[in-house]
Scaffold this motif. Structure first.
Motif, PDB file in Angstrom:
ATOM      1  N   ILE A 298       5.176 -21.135  -2.534  1.00 50.88           N
ATOM      2  CA  ILE A 298       6.619 -21.191  -2.790  1.00 50.88           C
ATOM      3  C   ILE A 298       7.220 -19.805  -2.945  1.00 50.88           C
ATOM      4  CG2 ILE A 298       6.497 -23.506  -3.779  1.00 50.88           C
ATOM      5  CD1 ILE A 298       6.637 -22.272  -6.554  1.00 50.88           C
ATOM      6  N   CYS A 299       6.396 -18.805  -3.274  1.00 54.14           N
ATOM      7  CA  CYS A 299       6.792 -17.390  -3.271  1.00 54.14           C
ATOM      8  C   CYS A 299       8.078 -17.131  -4.061  1.00 54.14           C
ATOM      9  CB  CYS A 299       6.971 -16.912  -1.826  1.00 54.14           C
ATOM     10  SG  CYS A 299       7.009 -15.102  -1.628  1.00 54.14           S
ATOM     11  N   ILE A 300       8.135 -17.651  -5.279  1.00 48.08           N
ATOM     12  CA  ILE A 300       9.327 -17.397  -6.100  1.00 48.08           C
ATOM     13  C   ILE A 300       9.251 -16.041  -6.802  1.00 48.08           C
ATOM     14  CG2 ILE A 300       9.871 -19.825  -6.412  1.00 48.08           C
ATOM     15  CD1 ILE A 300       8.519 -19.719  -9.131  1.00 48.08           C
ATOM     16  N   GLY A 301       8.031 -15.531  -6.923  1.00 49.58           N
ATOM     17  CA  GLY A 301       7.801 -14.184  -7.431  1.00 49.58           C
ATOM     18  C   GLY A 301       6.642 -13.604  -6.653  1.00 49.58           C
ATOM     19  N   TYR A 302       6.588 -12.294  -6.543  1.00 50.15           N
ATOM     20  CA  TYR A 302       5.586 -11.662  -5.682  1.00 50.15           C
ATOM     21  C   TYR A 302       5.017 -10.428  -6.369  1.00 50.15           C
ATOM     22  CZ  TYR A 302       3.631  -9.296  -1.556  1.00 50.15           C
ATOM     23  OH  TYR A 302       2.815  -8.661  -0.664  1.00 50.15           O
ATOM     24  N   GLY A 303       3.687 -10.410  -6.545  1.00 52.33           N
ATOM     25  CA  GLY A 303       3.019  -9.253  -7.120  1.00 52.33           C
ATOM     26  C   GLY A 303       2.825  -8.164  -6.088  1.00 52.33           C
ATOM     27  N   ILE A 304       3.136  -6.932  -6.445  1.00 59.61           N
ATOM     28  CA  ILE A 304       3.047  -5.826  -5.482  1.00 59.61           C
ATOM     29  C   ILE A 304       1.811  -4.970  -5.726  1.00 59.61           C
ATOM     30  CG2 ILE A 304       4.189  -3.727  -4.654  1.00 59.61           C
ATOM     31  CD1 ILE A 304       6.852  -5.112  -5.139  1.00 59.61           C
ATOM     32  N   CYS A 305       1.737  -4.321  -6.872  1.00 58.81           N
ATOM     33  CA  CYS A 305       0.605  -3.442  -7.129  1.00 58.81           C
ATOM     34  C   CYS A 305       0.481  -3.201  -8.628  1.00 58.81           C
ATOM     35  CB  CYS A 305       0.757  -2.109  -6.380  1.00 58.81           C
ATOM     36  SG  CYS A 305       2.176  -1.107  -6.906  1.00 58.81           S
ATOM     37  N   TYR A 306      -0.559  -2.500  -9.003  1.00 58.70           N
ATOM     38  CA  TYR A 306      -0.759  -2.122 -10.400  1.00 58.70           C
ATOM     39  C   TYR A 306      -1.351  -0.724 -10.445  1.00 58.70           C
ATOM     40  CZ  TYR A 306      -5.510  -3.693  -9.228  1.00 58.70           C
ATOM     41  OH  TYR A 306      -6.732  -3.850  -8.629  1.00 58.70           O
ATOM     42  N   GLY A 307      -1.094  -0.042 -11.524  1.00 58.56           N
ATOM     43  CA  GLY A 307      -1.577   1.319 -11.674  1.00 58.56           C
ATOM     44  C   GLY A 307      -2.855   1.394 -12.490  1.00 58.56           C
ATOM     45  N   VAL A 308      -3.101   2.556 -13.033  1.00 59.05           N
ATOM     46  CA  VAL A 308      -4.270   2.808 -13.869  1.00 59.05           C
ATOM     47  C   VAL A 308      -3.786   3.331 -15.212  1.00 59.05           C
ATOM     48  CG1 VAL A 308      -6.342   4.233 -14.153  1.00 59.05           C
ATOM     49  CG2 VAL A 308      -5.767   3.293 -11.905  1.00 59.05           C
ATOM     50  N   ASN A 309      -4.360   2.818 -16.276  1.00 58.68           N
ATOM     51  CA  ASN A 309      -4.073   3.355 -17.605  1.00 58.68           C
ATOM     52  C   ASN A 309      -5.053   4.493 -17.893  1.00 58.68           C
ATOM     53  OD1 ASN A 309      -2.081   1.459 -18.044  1.00 58.68           O
ATOM     54  ND2 ASN A 309      -3.412   0.051 -19.138  1.00 58.68           N
ATOM     55  N   TYR A 310      -4.516   5.659 -18.192  1.00 58.12           N
ATOM     56  CA  TYR A 310      -5.356   6.815 -18.498  1.00 58.12           C
ATOM     57  C   TYR A 310      -5.331   7.107 -19.994  1.00 58.12           C
ATOM     58  CZ  TYR A 310      -5.720   7.929 -13.524  1.00 58.12           C
ATOM     59  OH  TYR A 310      -6.004   7.897 -12.184  1.00 58.12           O
ATOM     60  N   TYR A 311      -6.516   7.277 -20.540  1.00 61.03           N
ATOM     61  CA  TYR A 311      -6.691   7.636 -21.943  1.00 61.03           C
ATOM     62  C   TYR A 311      -7.293   9.042 -21.975  1.00 61.03           C
ATOM     63  CZ  TYR A 311      -6.415   2.549 -22.331  1.00 61.03           C
ATOM     64  OH  TYR A 311      -6.031   1.231 -22.228  1.00 61.03           O
TER      65      TYR A 311
ATOM     66  N   ALA B  56       0.823  -1.212   0.000  1.00 58.52           N
ATOM     67  CA  ALA B  56       0.000   0.000   0.000  1.00 58.52           C
ATOM     68  C   ALA B  56       0.854   1.258   0.000  1.00 58.52           C
ATOM     69  CB  ALA B  56      -0.942  -0.010   1.204  1.00 58.52           C
ATOM     70  N   VAL B  57       1.985   1.214   0.690  1.00 53.31           N
ATOM     71  CA  VAL B  57       2.889   2.367   0.712  1.00 53.31           C
ATOM     72  C   VAL B  57       3.500   2.589  -0.662  1.00 53.31           C
ATOM     73  CG1 VAL B  57       5.084   3.200   1.646  1.00 53.31           C
ATOM     74  CG2 VAL B  57       3.374   2.230   3.172  1.00 53.31           C
ATOM     75  N   ILE B  58       3.848   1.503  -1.354  1.00 49.45           N
ATOM     76  CA  ILE B  58       4.389   1.637  -2.711  1.00 49.45           C
ATOM     77  C   ILE B  58       3.333   2.207  -3.648  1.00 49.45           C
ATOM     78  CG2 ILE B  58       5.241   0.340  -4.702  1.00 49.45           C
ATOM     79  CD1 ILE B  58       6.692  -1.507  -2.773  1.00 49.45           C
ATOM     80  N   LEU B  59       2.112   1.707  -3.560  1.00 48.93           N
ATOM     81  CA  LEU B  59       1.030   2.223  -4.405  1.00 48.93           C
ATOM     82  C   LEU B  59       0.819   3.718  -4.159  1.00 48.93           C
ATOM     83  CD1 LEU B  59      -1.256   1.558  -6.451  1.00 48.93           C
ATOM     84  CD2 LEU B  59      -2.741   1.170  -4.475  1.00 48.93           C
ATOM     85  N   GLN B  60       0.862   4.127  -2.894  1.00 50.04           N
ATOM     86  CA  GLN B  60       0.648   5.527  -2.550  1.00 50.04           C
ATOM     87  C   GLN B  60       1.783   6.416  -3.041  1.00 50.04           C
ATOM     88  OE1 GLN B  60      -1.917   7.309  -0.945  1.00 50.04           O
ATOM     89  NE2 GLN B  60      -0.649   9.034  -1.574  1.00 50.04           N
ATOM     90  N   ASN B  61       3.016   5.994  -2.804  1.00 53.10           N
ATOM     91  CA  ASN B  61       4.156   6.864  -3.067  1.00 53.10           C
ATOM     92  C   ASN B  61       4.654   6.813  -4.512  1.00 53.10           C
ATOM     93  OD1 ASN B  61       5.286   8.119  -0.350  1.00 53.10           O
ATOM     94  ND2 ASN B  61       4.491   6.097   0.123  1.00 53.10           N
ATOM     95  N   VAL B  62       4.385   5.735  -5.196  1.00 57.90           N
ATOM     96  CA  VAL B  62       4.845   5.616  -6.578  1.00 57.90           C
ATOM     97  C   VAL B  62       3.738   5.953  -7.566  1.00 57.90           C
ATOM     98  CG1 VAL B  62       5.840   4.064  -8.310  1.00 57.90           C
ATOM     99  CG2 VAL B  62       6.556   3.888  -5.918  1.00 57.90           C
ATOM    100  N   TYR B  63       2.505   5.559  -7.235  1.00 57.41           N
ATOM    101  CA  TYR B  63       1.390   5.743  -8.176  1.00 57.41           C
ATOM    102  C   TYR B  63       0.308   6.676  -7.658  1.00 57.41           C
ATOM    103  CZ  TYR B  63       3.583   1.895 -10.624  1.00 57.41           C
ATOM    104  OH  TYR B  63       4.490   1.114 -11.294  1.00 57.41           O
ATOM    105  N   GLY B  64       0.593   7.383  -6.571  1.00 61.21           N
ATOM    106  CA  GLY B  64      -0.390   8.323  -6.053  1.00 61.21           C
ATOM    107  C   GLY B  64      -1.693   7.658  -5.668  1.00 61.21           C
ATOM    108  N   ASN B  65      -1.620   6.400  -5.254  1.00 61.33           N
ATOM    109  CA  ASN B  65      -2.781   5.608  -4.855  1.00 61.33           C
ATOM    110  C   ASN B  65      -3.759   5.371  -5.997  1.00 61.33           C
ATOM    111  OD1 ASN B  65      -3.300   4.179  -2.508  1.00 61.33           O
ATOM    112  ND2 ASN B  65      -4.978   5.504  -1.911  1.00 61.33           N
ATOM    113  N   GLN B  66      -3.296   5.548  -7.218  1.00 63.37           N
ATOM    114  CA  GLN B  66      -4.130   5.301  -8.395  1.00 63.37           C
ATOM    115  C   GLN B  66      -3.866   3.875  -8.889  1.00 63.37           C
ATOM    116  OE1 GLN B  66      -6.357   7.788  -9.536  1.00 63.37           O
ATOM    117  NE2 GLN B  66      -5.664   8.624  -7.582  1.00 63.37           N
ATOM    118  N   GLY B  67      -4.722   2.947  -8.514  1.00 62.81           N
ATOM    119  CA  GLY B  67      -4.534   1.561  -8.901  1.00 62.81           C
ATOM    120  C   GLY B  67      -5.003   0.630  -7.806  1.00 62.81           C
TER     121      GLY B  67
END
Length: 347
Positions: free
Chosen positions: A303-316, A130-141
């Protein structure tokens, strides 16, 4: 093919300037009749110019100067210019959840400290998505609840209610001890490309892992070196990446973890016959069932070999005289299939 390419679509290439633009004109001898064309194969405009604008701030300027009528993947920090009350008038904004997940890979080679599953789980618990989403993507996603985003047809809503290594510092410390390490003992290399968003993510992850006593060295490379080093287990311990697909969540997994694509192991050097069986079963058209998809998700989570963190929003962003924006299965815009008002005077 470079000067007079042959195709079967409703448009022909009129002009092509490498790295700059491609101009298409509507054919008057298209083979399919209008009443039988698929919605995305419509040709509602006579001439289309696709302009290449890789720098996002320049894309915003091009919109404001009306050098382009429509742009997608406009950066979220510029959207306020085009929304109601913004300083740029005559535009509409369409927002869609991105199919591109921001993820991390663990180096699972036998020579790596992250061949230890408890250590991988430790890092996943230590990252506050949630901190990454807030600080990197402005909580958009949104926050990932699997290795991928929820936009795919076979994504399961029940995953949203599950624990997906939700931020838990105490649990992270327990897993660190379980892995056999004490605070301050471990030094790791975190690799990323030189994209602004990924560098911000790296700094946040560095700080979060520092809170549980893992020392992180950030390694930033241009795309060429990054693309080379990601296949070299000696170069990194964790790496930041993004992953998507053109159809299903199982395809997102395939492009990273299918051993048949990477010489008998996953893209991050993990060999596991059970994983390969679960993945193959979940991808096969005959066995692409919710039960098999969920089984693969659960095992990937364990097994946690890869970990999804967050996703943003595509703006058109597009001029108001475009009545409706068409999107294909990859969330790209086939301009001929958009709907235009009589007042539209663009290309």
């Amino acid at each position: 093919m470079s000067s007079n390419p042959v195709g079967t679509g409703a448009y022909a290439v009129e002009n092509y300037i490498p790295g700059s633009s491609v101009t298409f004109v509507k054919r008057n001898d298209y083979w399919q009749s209008d009443d039988k064309r698929a919605p995305l194969s419509q040709a509602n405009i006579g001439r289309i110019v696709y302009k290449v604008i890789p720098e996002k701030s320049q894309m915003t300027i091009a919109l404001q100067n009306h050098d382009v009528d429509l742009a997608y993947y406009v950066q979220s920090t510029d959207i306020s210019h085009f929304e109601e009350g913004g300083d740029s008038k005559g535009f509409s904004v369409l927002a869609k959840p991105a199919d591109l997940a921001q993820v991390i890979f663990f180096n699972c080679d036998s020579s790596s400290v992250f061949s230890n599953v408890a250590l991988r789980q430790c890092v996943a618990y230590a990252i506050n998505n949630a901190v990454i989403l807030q600080n990197v993507y402005g909580n958009q996603g949104g926050l990932c609840k699997t290795f991928g985003t929820p936009v795919f047809a076979d994504y399961m809503e029940k995953w949203n209610k599950e624990d997906y290594y939700d931020y838990n510092v105490e649990k992270a410390k327990e897993k660190l001890a379980e892995a056999g390490y004490s605070a301050g003992q471990l030094n790791i290399k975190l690799m990323t490309d030189n994209g602004t968003e990924h560098q911000k993510m790296a700094q946040i992850i560095q700080a979060m892992l520092g809170q549980i006593g893992i020392n992180v060295q950030i390694l930033v490379y241009d795309q060429t070196l990054y693309s080379t080093y990601r296949f070299d287990p000696a170069q990194w311990d964790i790496r930041i990446d993004n992953k998507s697909s053109f159809d299903y969540i199982t395809s997102v997994w395939k492009f990273s973890f299918d051993a048949s694509m990477y010489k008998g192991a996953t893209v991050n050097f993990y060999s596991d016959d059970k994983l390969q069986t679960l993945l193959t079963t979940s991808m096969d058209a005959k066995t692409h069932t919710p039960e098999n998809i969920d089984a693969c998700h659960q095992y990937l989570k364990d097994i946690c070999i890869g970990y999804g963190i967050c996703y943003g929003v595509n703006y058109y962003v597009y001029v108001d005289t475009i009545k409706n924006v068409a999107l294909d299965f990859k969330n790209c815009v086939p301009a001929g299939a958009c709907e235009y008002s009589d007042a539209f005077i663009g290309g």
